[in-house]
Scaffold this motif. Structure first.
Motif, mmCIF file in Angstrom:
data_model
loop_
_atom_site.group_PDB
_atom_site.id
_atom_site.type_symbol
_atom_site.label_atom_id
_atom_site.label_comp_id
_atom_site.label_asym_id
_atom_site.label_seq_id
_atom_site.Cartn_x
_atom_site.Cartn_y
_atom_site.Cartn_z
ATOM 1 N N LYS A 34 0.824 -1.212 0.000
ATOM 2 C CA LYS A 34 0.000 0.000 0.000
ATOM 3 C C LYS A 34 0.855 1.258 0.000
ATOM 4 C CE LYS A 34 -4.065 -1.792 2.486
ATOM 5 N NZ LYS A 34 -4.905 -1.606 3.697
ATOM 6 N N TRP A 35 2.036 1.140 0.551
ATOM 7 C CA TRP A 35 2.902 2.305 0.701
ATOM 8 C C TRP A 35 3.265 2.933 -0.635
ATOM 9 C CZ3 TRP A 35 7.635 2.059 -1.659
ATOM 10 C CH2 TRP A 35 8.142 0.794 -1.980
ATOM 11 N N ARG A 36 3.245 2.142 -1.700
ATOM 12 C CA ARG A 36 3.677 2.673 -2.998
ATOM 13 C C ARG A 36 2.775 3.804 -3.477
ATOM 14 N NH1 ARG A 36 5.518 -2.774 -6.391
ATOM 15 N NH2 ARG A 36 7.256 -3.321 -4.999
ATOM 16 N N GLN A 37 1.475 3.687 -3.224
ATOM 17 C CA GLN A 37 0.550 4.740 -3.638
ATOM 18 C C GLN A 37 0.576 5.933 -2.682
ATOM 19 O OE1 GLN A 37 -0.639 1.336 -3.487
ATOM 20 N NE2 GLN A 37 0.083 1.270 -5.618
ATOM 21 N N LYS A 38 1.054 5.726 -1.472
ATOM 22 C CA LYS A 38 0.988 6.774 -0.456
ATOM 23 C C LYS A 38 2.321 7.473 -0.210
ATOM 24 C CE LYS A 38 -2.854 4.692 2.086
ATOM 25 N NZ LYS A 38 -3.369 4.317 3.426
ATOM 26 N N LEU A 39 3.398 6.919 -0.746
ATOM 27 C CA LEU A 39 4.718 7.407 -0.370
ATOM 28 C C LEU A 39 4.919 8.877 -0.719
ATOM 29 C CD1 LEU A 39 7.481 6.793 0.826
ATOM 30 C CD2 LEU A 39 8.235 6.036 -1.440
ATOM 31 N N ALA A 40 4.534 9.290 -1.925
ATOM 32 C CA ALA A 40 4.777 10.673 -2.342
ATOM 33 C C ALA A 40 4.093 11.660 -1.401
ATOM 34 C CB ALA A 40 4.304 10.878 -3.776
ATOM 35 N N ALA A 41 2.833 11.376 -1.041
ATOM 36 C CA ALA A 41 2.119 12.269 -0.124
ATOM 37 C C ALA A 41 2.742 12.237 1.262
ATOM 38 C CB ALA A 41 0.646 11.875 -0.052
ATOM 39 N N ALA A 42 3.182 11.054 1.700
ATOM 40 C CA ALA A 42 3.786 10.940 3.029
ATOM 41 C C ALA A 42 5.083 11.733 3.116
ATOM 42 C CB ALA A 42 4.040 9.472 3.361
ATOM 43 N N PHE A 86 14.773 10.051 2.838
ATOM 44 C CA PHE A 86 15.938 10.896 3.102
ATOM 45 C C PHE A 86 16.339 11.719 1.880
ATOM 46 C CE2 PHE A 86 16.588 8.096 6.809
ATOM 47 C CZ PHE A 86 16.765 9.073 7.773
ATOM 48 N N ASP A 87 15.997 11.273 0.682
ATOM 49 C CA ASP A 87 16.198 12.133 -0.485
ATOM 50 C C ASP A 87 15.320 13.374 -0.388
ATOM 51 O OD1 ASP A 87 18.097 10.536 -1.639
ATOM 52 O OD2 ASP A 87 16.722 9.554 -3.044
ATOM 53 N N ALA A 88 14.084 13.179 0.072
ATOM 54 C CA ALA A 88 13.147 14.299 0.180
ATOM 55 C C ALA A 88 13.392 15.137 1.424
ATOM 56 C CB ALA A 88 11.709 13.774 0.188
ATOM 57 N N ARG A 123 13.940 0.991 0.036
ATOM 58 C CA ARG A 123 13.377 1.938 -0.937
ATOM 59 C C ARG A 123 12.622 3.067 -0.235
ATOM 60 N NH1 ARG A 123 11.730 -3.031 -3.498
ATOM 61 N NH2 ARG A 123 13.159 -3.558 -5.214
ATOM 62 N N ILE A 124 11.857 2.711 0.785
ATOM 63 C CA ILE A 124 11.078 3.725 1.505
ATOM 64 C C ILE A 124 12.011 4.737 2.166
ATOM 65 C CG2 ILE A 124 9.555 4.093 3.481
ATOM 66 C CD1 ILE A 124 8.264 1.357 2.798
ATOM 67 N N PHE A 152 10.427 12.321 12.908
ATOM 68 C CA PHE A 152 9.490 11.400 12.278
ATOM 69 C C PHE A 152 9.778 9.986 12.763
ATOM 70 C CE2 PHE A 152 7.811 8.800 8.784
ATOM 71 C CZ PHE A 152 6.557 9.380 8.626
ATOM 72 N N ILE A 153 8.718 9.161 12.812
ATOM 73 C CA ILE A 153 8.871 7.755 13.186
ATOM 74 C C ILE A 153 8.339 6.876 12.065
ATOM 75 C CG2 ILE A 153 8.171 5.912 14.775
ATOM 76 C CD1 ILE A 153 7.971 7.980 16.985
ATOM 77 N N PHE A 154 9.202 6.016 11.528
ATOM 78 C CA PHE A 154 8.777 4.894 10.691
ATOM 79 C C PHE A 154 8.671 3.675 11.595
ATOM 80 C CE2 PHE A 154 10.380 7.119 6.845
ATOM 81 C CZ PHE A 154 9.307 6.866 5.998
#
Length: 663
Positions: free
Chosen positions: A460-468, A500-502, A494-495, A476-478
C-alpha cells in the motif's frame, strides 16, 4: 506589492511530542522596523510555528511555494543554516523569481561557503533593522545593494560586498514585537526577552560582540511593558528567558528582577538566564530567586589560566565557585559550561577542569562543548596562527590543536561523560503509542504525519509514499511491522531512500516489529545507505557517536521479553551500539513485572482507574522507581497518565498524527 516571508527554522529535536522552542525574535524586530519605514508598499509575514517547527524539508518547501513570496528572508544560526539553504535552493527551483536574503550569526564577512552559495542573492551583516527597507526595496526593483553599508549581493553573477559599518539602529525607533502581536511565545510558553543588545566582553570564540559594536539597552519602558504583558493571565507565557549574554551586567538588571518579583504573586513564571557568575554580588542570588529565576547558565570554560587568557576570559574561578554555591543555596539550578579544545589547553589541563568541578561542586549540570571555530570570530581569523584544524562547515568543530590530537579530543569528551555520569549521544526512546483513536488519521485527511506504521509487504505504501514524504514531520517515526522482515528488506530500503532524499535534515526513528528480528548486517547497510552524515543533526555529535556513526536514522527493535538474563545479553550483544532493544512485556502480571528489564513496552489497553490498571501502574512504579522513562505504553491514555504520575510530563508540542497501513 512586494511580499517578504521571514523564515527561522528550529534547532533539531528528537521527539515530536517535545515542544519546539523557536521564537523568530529577529524577524519580529525586522518586521516592526519594516512596517515603520515602508508603510503599505511591502507585505511582510513570518512563517508560522505550526509550519516552521512541524514539517520536514519537503513540507517546508511546499509551504513556502504556496505563499509565493517575492523575497524569502532567512535567519541563519549554526543549527539551521544548512537546512535553510536547502530550503532556499528548492524554493528557487520552483519559484525562480523569488530572491533570497540571509542574515543572522552565520552571515559574516568571512563565511565564504555561505556568501558563495548559489541560492543566496543577498545578505546583511549584523543587525538589520536600519537597512531592511533599503535591502527589500533594492531587491524588489532589481537594483544593487552596493550602496547599503554592511551588505553583500550577487549582481551580474559577481559577488559585491559593502564592508562599510552601518550606523547602529535606534532601539527606541519601533515597538517590541510581542506587544504588537507580530510574534508570540513558543508553543511551550517560553518567551525570549532581550533587554540589551551587545556584550561588554570580547571572548575570542564568540561573534556576538563583533556583530554589535556597543552595548545598548532597550528602552526601559518597552522592556517593562513586555514583562507586564507576560504576567497577564492570557499571555500563555510559562517561562521568561532573559537572553542577554551577560544578564547581570545589563544596566537595568536589578530593576528587571524587582519588577518580576513584584508581579510573581499574581502569576508565577519560571525565569531562566545567562550570567557572568564572577560578577554577582552577595545579594544577587536571592534577588534572582525572588524574581522566580529557577535556572541559570554560566561559562566556566576552563580553569587553565593560559587557555582562558587566549580565549579572552576571566580566570577568577574562585569567585565563580562561591557564586555557584550561593545560587544553589537559593535552589537555582546552575548549568556550568566548559569548552574542550581551547587553544593552550592540554589533555591534562582539561582533566584539571573536570577535577576542579568535582571538588568544588560548582554546578548542578555540566554542559561540555567541543570548540566551534565559528565564522567571524577571532579564533577563526587566527586559526592558522593558533594551529587550529577545524571543520569548515557547521558545526565547525575543532578537529585538532597543537595541544590536542583528534583522538585525544574524543577520549577527553568520553572521560567527561564518565566523570559526570552523562550520556552525550543520548536520544530519548521513540514514542511507541499505536493505540490512540484521537491521533490516528488517514493520510488524505492529515495536515502532517508524525508516525507511519506500515507493513512494506502489503505494498500500500507505494501509492501513499509521495504524499507521506511531503506531509512528514520532523522528527518522524517509521514503524515497520509485519510477518517477515528479511523479505521486506528491499522495500524498507526503498522507503527510507526516498524519505531521506526528500527530507535529508529530518531526525528519524526507525522501529522494527517482526516475529524475527532484523539482521544486524541489514541495519548496518541501511544506515550506510540512507544516513546523511553531513547534516547538522548528525555532525553535532559525530565525534563520539558509537555504532553507525550517525544519530539519524536511529533504530529501535521490539523484542518479546524472554524474561531471562542470558537470552537478553545475547540479543543485546548482537545489536550493540547499532539499535536500541525495547522488551515487549505484553499485558503483564505482577510476576512478569518483577522480572522485566528496561526499556520495556506495555501492551495493555486499560483505564488507569480500573482495578487492573491501578495495580499495573503501581507495580510498574515500584519496579522502575529510579528509571520511569524506561517504561513505554502502546495505549496513549496510559502513556500520558504514566508521564504525569511519574513527574515526566513536559509542555507538549503539536499532537501526533499517526497513519496505520498494516492491514
Amino acid at each position: 506589492m512586494s511580499s517578504v516571508l521571514f523564515v527561522q527554522l528550529p534547532p533539531p529535536r528528537f521527539s515530536f511530542s517535545q515542544a519546539p522552542v523557536n521564537i523568530p525574535l529577529a524577524a519580529g524586530f525586522l518586521m516592526a522596523a519594516l512596517g515603520r519605514q515602508a508603510g503599505q508598499s511591502i507585505r511582510a509575514s513570518v512563517l508560522e510555528e505550526s509550519v516552521a517547527s512541524v514539517y520536514a524539508d519537503s513540507g517546508l518547501v511546499e509551504a513556502v511555494v504556496q505563499r509565493r513570496p517575492s523575497l524569502l528572508a532567512l535567519t541563519l544560526y549554526v543549527w539551521n543554516v544548512q537546512r535553510s539553504l536547502l530550503l532556499a535552493a528548492r524554493v528557487k527551483a520552483r519559484l525562480p523569481d523569488t530572491k533570497v536574503v540571509v542574515g543572522g550569526p552565520e552571515a559574516t564577512r568571512d563565511n565564504e561557503w555561505l556568501l558563495r552559495h548559489p541560492a543566496v542573492d543577498a545578505g546583511v551583516f549584523g543587525e538589520g533593522e536600519s537597512r531592511i527597507q533599503g535591502v527589500v526595496g533594492a531587491l524588489a526593483q532589481g537594483r544593487s545593494l552596493a550602496d547599503i553599508p554592511g551588505t553583500f549581493c550577487v549582481q551580474d553573477k559577481a559577488r559585491r560586498l559593502n564592508l562599510e559599518e552601518p550606523l547602529p539602529w535606534d532601539l527606541a525607533a519601533c515597538g517590541y514585537p510581542y506587544l504588537d502581536r507580530v510574534i508570540g511565545p513558543s508553543r511551550s510558553g517560553t518567551l525570549f526577552l532581550e533587554t540589551v543588545r551587545g556584550c561588554p566582553f570580547q571572548c575570542r570564540y564568540c561573534y556576538y560582540h563583533k556583530a554589535y559594536k556597543s552595548v545598548r539597552p532597550h528602552p526601559r519602558r518597552a522592556v517593562e511593558d513586555v514583562i507586564r504583558w507576560a504576567y497577564q493571565p492570557d499571555s500563555q507565557v510559562a517561562e521568561l528567558y532573559l537572553m542577554d549574554p551577560s544578564f547581570n551586567l545589563s544596566p537595568h538588571y536589578r530593576d528587571v528582577l524587582r519588577l518580576m518579583a513584584q508581579l510573581r504573586p499574581a502569576r508565577d513564571i519560571r525565569g531562566h538566564t545567562e550570567l557572568r557568575a564572577e560578577f554577582l554580588d552577595d545579594e544577587d542570588p536571592a534577588r534572582l530567586s525572588e524574581a522566580g529565576v529557577a535556572s541559570v547558565e554560566i561559562g566556566l570554560q576552563s580553569v587553565n589560566p593560559k587557555a582562558l587568557a587566549l580565549a579572552g576570559r576571566s580566570s577568577r574561578i574562585a569567585r565563580i565557585a562561591r557564586a555557584v554555591e550561593r545560587l544553589k543555596k537559593e535552589s537555582i539550578e546552575v548549568t556550568t559550561g566548559i569548552i574542550l579544545g581551547l587553544p593552550g589547553d592540554r589533555p591534562e589541563d582539561f582533566q584539571k577542569t573536570l577535577d576542579w568541578l568535582k571538588t568544588t561542586d560548582a554546578y548542578t549540570v555540566v554542559h561540555p562543548f567541543l570548540l566551534s571555530v565559528l565564522p567571524g570570530t577571532d579564533f577563526r581569523q587566527r586559526a592558522g596562527e593558533l594551529g587550529l584544524t577545524y571543520d569548515p562547515r557547521p558545526p565547525y568543530y575543532v578537529q585538532a590543536t597543537p595541544c590536542f590530537a583528534e583522538d585525544e579530543l574524543r577520549d577527553a569528551m568520553l572521560v567527561c561523560e564518565t566523570t559526570f555520569d552523562m550520556e552525550l549521544d543520548h536520544i530519548d526512546l521513540p514514542c511507541l503509542v499505536d493505540h490512540a483513536p484521537d491521533l490516528t488519521v488517514s493520510l488524505d485527511a492529515a495536515d502532517y504525519l508524525s508516525k507511519w506504521i506500515v507493513d512494506p509487504a502489503k505494498k500500500k505504501w507505494r501509492q501513499k509514499l509521495a504524499a507521506a514524504l511531503t506531509k512528514a514531520a520532523d522528527p518522524f517515526i517509521f514503524w515497520f511491522r509485519g510477518a517477515d522482515c528479511r523479505g521486506s528488506e528491499d522495500d524498507i530500503t526503498r522507503i527510507l531512500d526516498a524519505f531521506f532524499d526528500a527530507n535529508p535534515h529530518a531526525f528519524v526513528h526507525v522501529v522494527f516489529e517482526y516475529p524475527t528480528r532484523p539482521r544486524p548486517r541489514f541495519l548496518q547497510r541501511l544506515a550506510a545507505r540512507t544516513a546523511q552524515p553531513a547534516t547538522y543533526v548528525n555532525k553535532s555529535m559525530q565525534s563520539w557517536i558509537k555504532g553507525t556513526g550517525v544519530l539519524s536514522p536511529a533504530f529501535t527493535i521490539l523484542v518479546h521479553d524472554p524474561l531471562e538474563q542470558g537470552s537478553r545479553r545475547r540479543i543485546l550483544g548482537a545489536y550493540e551500539d547499532l539499535a536500541t532493544i525495547v522488551w515487549d512485556i505484553g499485558a503483564p502480571d505482577e510476576e512478569i513485572i518483577s522480572q522485566a528489564a528496561g526499556p520495556c513496552l506495555v501492551s495493555a489497553a486499560v483505564k488507569p482507574g480500573s482495578p487492573y490498571g491501578y495495580h499495573l501502574l503501581r507495580t510498574l512504579r515500584q519496579r522502575f522507581r529510579s528509571s520511569p522513562e524506561d517504561v513505554l505504553f502502546r495505549d496513549n491514555v496510559l502513556q500520558q497518565f504514566w508521564l504525569r504520575s511519574t513527574n515526566q510530563w513536559q509542555p507538549q508540542g503539536f499532537p501526533e498524527r499517526i497513519v496505520m497501513d498494516v492491514d
